[in-house]
Design a protein around this motif. Structure first.
Motif, PDB file in Angstrom:
ATOM      1  N   ARG A 186      -5.866   4.590   0.275  1.00  0.00           N
ATOM      2  CA  ARG A 186      -4.468   4.553  -0.103  1.00  0.00           C
ATOM      3  C   ARG A 186      -4.416   2.785  -0.936  1.00  0.00           C
ATOM      4  O   ARG A 186      -3.828   2.444  -1.844  1.00  0.00           O
TER       5      ARG A 186
ATOM      6  N   ALA B 208      -9.657   9.672  15.455  1.00  0.00           N
ATOM      7  CA  ALA B 208      -8.398   9.839  14.582  1.00  0.00           C
ATOM      8  C   ALA B 208      -8.206   8.624  14.017  1.00  0.00           C
ATOM      9  O   ALA B 208      -7.825   8.174  12.991  1.00  0.00           O
TER      10      ALA B 208
ATOM     11  N   SER C  59       1.041  -1.287   0.189  1.00  0.00           N
ATOM     12  CA  SER C  59      -0.318  -0.115   0.009  1.00  0.00           C
ATOM     13  C   SER C  59       0.911   1.174   0.053  1.00  0.00           C
ATOM     14  O   SER C  59       1.796   1.399   0.902  1.00  0.00           O
ATOM     15  N   LEU C  60       0.817   1.953  -1.038  1.00  0.00           N
ATOM     16  CA  LEU C  60       1.489   3.136  -1.127  1.00  0.00           C
ATOM     17  C   LEU C  60       1.562   4.265  -0.175  1.00  0.00           C
ATOM     18  O   LEU C  60       0.304   4.411   0.197  1.00  0.00           O
ATOM     19  N   GLY C  61       2.473   4.974  -0.094  1.00  0.00           N
ATOM     20  CA  GLY C  61       2.075   6.413   0.787  1.00  0.00           C
ATOM     21  C   GLY C  61       1.933   7.392  -0.002  1.00  0.00           C
ATOM     22  O   GLY C  61       1.989   7.395  -1.368  1.00  0.00           O
ATOM     23  N   ASP C  62       1.879   8.641   0.804  1.00  0.00           N
ATOM     24  CA  ASP C  62       1.235   9.713  -0.041  1.00  0.00           C
ATOM     25  C   ASP C  62       2.444  10.370  -0.950  1.00  0.00           C
ATOM     26  O   ASP C  62       2.089  11.013  -2.181  1.00  0.00           O
TER      27      ASP C  62
ATOM     28  N   VAL D  82     -10.146   7.908  11.148  1.00  0.00           N
ATOM     29  CA  VAL D  82      -9.875   8.740   9.948  1.00  0.00           C
ATOM     30  C   VAL D  82      -8.419   7.935   9.258  1.00  0.00           C
ATOM     31  O   VAL D  82      -8.380   7.850   8.233  1.00  0.00           O
ATOM     32  N   ALA D  83      -7.799   7.341  10.338  1.00  0.00           N
ATOM     33  CA  ALA D  83      -6.484   6.709   9.858  1.00  0.00           C
ATOM     34  C   ALA D  83      -7.109   5.235   9.042  1.00  0.00           C
ATOM     35  O   ALA D  83      -6.404   5.055   7.783  1.00  0.00           O
TER      36      ALA D  83
ATOM     37  N   ARG E 277       2.115   8.073   8.650  1.00  0.00           N
ATOM     38  CA  ARG E 277       1.124   7.392   7.812  1.00  0.00           C
ATOM     39  C   ARG E 277      -0.329   8.072   8.015  1.00  0.00           C
ATOM     40  O   ARG E 277      -1.072   8.463   6.829  1.00  0.00           O
ATOM     41  N   PHE E 278      -0.528   8.427   9.233  1.00  0.00           N
ATOM     42  CA  PHE E 278      -1.581   9.104   9.440  1.00  0.00           C
ATOM     43  C   PHE E 278      -1.348  10.313  10.509  1.00  0.00           C
ATOM     44  O   PHE E 278      -0.481  10.070  11.109  1.00  0.00           O
TER      45      PHE E 278
ATOM     46  N   LEU F 133      -4.674  13.261  -0.011  1.00  0.00           N
ATOM     47  CA  LEU F 133      -5.496  12.205   0.031  1.00  0.00           C
ATOM     48  C   LEU F 133      -7.088  12.866   0.437  1.00  0.00           C
ATOM     49  O   LEU F 133      -7.656  12.655   1.456  1.00  0.00           O
TER      50      LEU F 133
ATOM     51  N   GLU G 155      -8.587   6.669   5.647  1.00  0.00           N
ATOM     52  CA  GLU G 155      -7.411   6.998   4.688  1.00  0.00           C
ATOM     53  C   GLU G 155      -6.415   5.989   4.238  1.00  0.00           C
ATOM     54  O   GLU G 155      -6.338   5.912   2.917  1.00  0.00           O
ATOM     55  N   GLU G 156      -6.375   4.818   4.977  1.00  0.00           N
ATOM     56  CA  GLU G 156      -5.540   3.792   4.456  1.00  0.00           C
ATOM     57  C   GLU G 156      -6.526   2.995   3.559  1.00  0.00           C
ATOM     58  O   GLU G 156      -5.854   2.470   2.440  1.00  0.00           O
TER      59      GLU G 156
END
Lengths: 534, 298
Positions: A253, A242, A93-96, A245-246, B88-89, A149, A249-250
């Motif tokens: 991704r 939080a 899974s790539l990062g931003d 949200v994490a 990452r977050f 993102l 967001e993941e």
């Protein structure tokens, strides 16, 4: 670009192979990867060498210098997305940062295609993969070149972030009120940081609730803030929001990485195409910058050109405000080259080698017209090679002999040989005999090349053609100041560096005495030397 | 008082848009000072950029395992840091890439979208620091660079657009006097004046080394000794103080030192806070703040 046995270290040094690499190097990581794998074409691959040179020249003809430079700017600033593509293809899974790299990679593809649109022989780099990945990432574009993102990727992201914002605001308010109350009780404007000092002179009778003492000293107390229950509860709500949200967001991704993975092959193909284009554009820039032309690549071991230039020296002279005199040479076997000192024999050899080298790599060559065969080795022997290095147990002559032996043992294929004043440090009689014998060996092997010497009668004795530097057209007086630069300028003005095929194989003119005079050697000594010549 | 706001006022009065916070050693409160100025700048509505010359914001110092101050940044803050320490977050807005390499990956530029703790890892070279600071300046009103005394060369590139805040503290000396000697020497070095073009001068090409300085002192050199900028004076401690008292050291590009901060506590020992702060004022003449006590020394 590697020589792969076409040149040894001496030859690479003498022909300035490193200069050629610099002059034709691409600017991007993609191009560098392909450039590193370039090899010289070998005998039998003439059509490939010619096709590559033709394509480069065609690109140079269709893209003017500003466009070539614009292309190089785009490719120079293009990020290396290979890592991101590889990671995604392996299920990562790539990062931003990786998404930004991919977005810019896709942007670069679009710009490159716009600059090369309609140019014959250049296919668009964009493909289904770059278009699809670009479209997906577009939702994350902020401003012109940034990536986030954003909520646009998934409605659940927006929901989670809204909840987090509310939970954060609640925590900040609860925490802020608590800290403010403590600061007020301590008579301070604010409390910043995890730890703070309260001077005992400012210390109230009892420390406010929520303050923990870390260290006590005679004049002060080192304290830290503690969270009260309300703050801790708010913190837990914020942390939970939080985490949500994490997770959201993941999920985005993972989704985007899946799209990259499904298009990895297409993205790789685009990266390769960009790299090839970068290499092509670099060669085209070289071609237009130095006025190079496509050589006819022939099956025979020959080399012929008109107005050929040894570019590294031409560039150096240019920076000094001087010009390189182009030369014409036609070689279809081994031949002899004679000429005066400082007349450009070595430069002629280097020019021949440099043009053969360019042709071997499928590059347009620095000449007005050219024809070249392909060779298994371009051998260099003589001045400028490691045979010239001082020291060791071997004399200069012995080193030359060892190098020659190695060259003859090694070069079993088609050889283009350049020999610069071989055997000049032994007796003229034996030196001439050696060169004549060498010419015979090389001719028997079907080699092509040029052997420069000051010794007379070599060409006739070996039965080979004889070229000569035309030489001095009357020499001017030595500059009165004894200034070496002025002497060199006078010499350059007097010297005809062009090469001619000659039939006369008598005593070679060296103009050594005239040169010595020009370079300021004592006039009496020079006069005496002239007397001895009579 | 709000120490961060007071330092920010001094910087803004100086008309600069970049602050380098340099220290006399490790754990002397550079990061705490940066955080205080950062909070004040955010409260003032400025768009703030942050970077480090080194590594800041990690919970524990990777070199000596001591706890370090964390860095929590607000939305809108722009940071320059190594890609491998980006969390990452929460997701950040990725603004730009660079080729500046660090052990933790290349430097990237990002805008904070949600409040969180972040780590700052800076470029290893002075030119890299200048490049990254210049990029941050394009996106922000104020750039704050958390520095280290052994990376002073990076400060020199700040030019007229940069202010310097010097942090010192108990961690930099076994006694108050040692700590103060260190900050005095550093400030003297950073504050050397612009040379007088009308007066005779000896120009030093490169760094003024201890050997050069000793030779010039022995020769009773009376002319100006001119270096390019204060970071070219490779003298510290007593050697620096001695050279400053005997030589007319000058530079072509002076730096602006606007304030000092003190941290009277360290892992090993502590000093009396007000005694330390007062001693730094006496030694440097700079407005001096104790970021832990939250006051300006008088």
């Amino acid at each position: 670009m590697k020589t792969h046995g076409l040149l040894d270290a001496s030859g690479a040094g003498a022909l300035e192979f490193a200069w050629l690499i610099d002059a034709t190097a691409p600017v991007s990581e993609y191009g560098a990867h392909i450039f590193a794998g370039l090899q010289p074409y070998r005998p039998g691959e003439e059509s490939f060498a010619h096709a590559r040179a033709h394509r480069i020249a065609s690109t140079a003809a269709h893209l003017d210098t500003p466009k070539l430079d614009a292309l190089r700017d785009v490719m120079r600033n293009m990020p290396d997305a290979n890592g991101a593509i590889a990671l995604a293809s392996m299920g990562e899974s790539l990062g931003d940062v990786a998404f930004l790299e991919l977005q810019r990679f896709c942007d670069a593809v679009v710009r490159v295609d716009a600059l090369t649109a309609g140019v014959a022989g250049i296919e668009p780099v964009a493909n289904v993969a770059t278009r699809n990945v670009a479209r997906e990432l577009e939702r994350g574009r902020t401003g012109k070149f940034a990536f986030y993102l954003s909520d646009a990727f998934d409605p659940s992201l927006q929901t989670a972030r809204t909840r987090l914002a509310a939970a954060t605001a609640e925590f900040d308010a609860v925490r802020g009120r608590a800290v403010e109350a403590i600061a007020r009780q301590l008579g301070r404007d604010d409390i910043s940081g995890e730890e703070f000092i309260v001077m005992r002179t400012d210390l109230p009778a009892t420390l406010p609730l929520g303050v923990r003492v870390l260290r006590e000293a005679a004049t002060y107390v080192l304290c830290a803030l503690e969270f009260d229950e309300a703050t801790q509860a708010a913190l837990q709500r914020r942390d939970a929001a939080a985490d949500a949200v994490a997770a959201a967001e993941e999920a985005v991704r993972v989704h985007l990485s899946g799209i990259v993975r499904s298009h990895a092959a297409g993205l790789d193909a685009a990266a390769t195409a960009l790299g090839e284009l970068d290499v092509l554009v670099a060669a085209a820039r070289f071609t237009s910058s130095y006025g190079c032309t496509v050589a006819r690549i022939v099956a025979e071991p020959t080399l012929a050109f008109t107005s050929g230039r040894f570019l590294p020296l031409a560039r150096e002279l240019e920076t000094q405000g001087r010009t390189f005199t182009p030369i014409d040479v036609t070689l279809h076997d081994v031949a002899v080259l004679t000429g005066p000192n400082m007349g450009g024999k070595s430069v002629c050899l280097r020019t021949c080698g440099f043009i053969a080298l360019c042709a071997a790599f499928g590059l347009p060559v620095p000449a007005t017209t050219a024809q070249s065969g392909l060779f298994d080795e371009i051998g260099w022997l003589g001045i400028g090679s490691d045979a010239e290095r001082p020291g060791g147990l071997l004399s200069s002559f012995a080193k030359e002999v060892v190098r020659l032996r190695e060259l003859l043992e090694r070069a079993t294929g088609r050889l283009f040989v350049l020999v610069d004043e071989f055997a000049r440090t032994t007796t003229p009689h034996e030196g001439k005999a050696l060169i004549v014998a060498l010419l015979e060996v090389l001719r028997d092997r079907g080699a092509c090349g040029l052997i420069a010497t000051h010794l007379a009668g070599v060409a006739n004795a070996a039965g080979v053609r004889h070229f000569a530097v035309r030489g001095l057209r009357g020499i001017s007086q030595a500059p009165p100041t004894g200034d070496l630069q002025a002497a060199l300028t006078a010499l350059a003005a007097s010297m005809d560096y062009t090469i001619a095929l000659v039939s006369d194989d008598g005593a070679a003119r060296s103009d050594a005495l005239a040169l010595a005079a020009l370079l300021g050697l004592d006039a009496g000594l020079i006069a005496s030397a002239y007397e001895h010549l009579k | 008082m709000r120490v961060g706001a007071a330092i920010l006022d001094l910087v803004r009065a100086d008309g600069t848009a970049r602050i380098f916070i340099v220290g006399t050693g490790k754990n002397v409160g550079k990061t705490v000072t940066m955080r205080a100025v950062y909070e004040a700048a955010c409260d003032a509505g400025l768009r703030v950029g942050l970077m480090s010359i080194g590594r800041d914001g990690e919970a524990v110092d990777v070199s000596d395992a001591t706890p370090k101050p964390r860095l929590r940044f607000r939305p809108g803050t722009v940071i320059a840091t190594a890609r491998n320490v980006l969390p990452r977050f929460p997701a950040l807005e990725m603004l730009g890439l660079s080729s500046l390499a660090t052990a933790a990956g290349t430097i990237v530029y990002a805008r904070v979208a949600q409040s969180a703790f972040y780590e700052l890892v800076g470029p290893p070279t002075a030119s890299g620091v200048r490049e990254a600071a210049a990029v941050l300046s394009e996106h922000t009103d104020l750039t704050i660079v958390d520095g280290a005394v052994d990376r002073l060369a990076a400060v020199a590139g700040g030019g007229d657009d940069s202010s310097i805040v010097v942090a010192s503290g108990a961690a930099a000396g076994g006694t108050v006097r040692e700590a103060v000697d260190g900050v005095r020497a550093l400030v003297e070095r950073l504050r050397i004046e612009r040379f007088d073009p009308a007066a005779e001068a000896v120009r030093i090409d490169g760094a003024l080394t201890p050997a050069m300085a000793a030779r010039l002192i022995a020769q009773h050199e009376q002319r100006q000794i001119v270096v390019r900028d204060p970071t070219q004076i490779a003298l510290t401690g007593k050697a620096a103080s001695h050279a400053f008292s005997r030589l007319r050291l000058r530079c072509e590009r002076p730096l602006r030192v606007v304030a000092a901060t003190v941290a009277s506590i360290s892992q090993q020992h502590s000093f009396e806070p007000r005694e330390l702060a007062r001693a730094v004022v006496d030694a440097t003449g700079l407005p001096t703040f104790d970021v832990y006590v939250g006051e300006r020394a008088r």
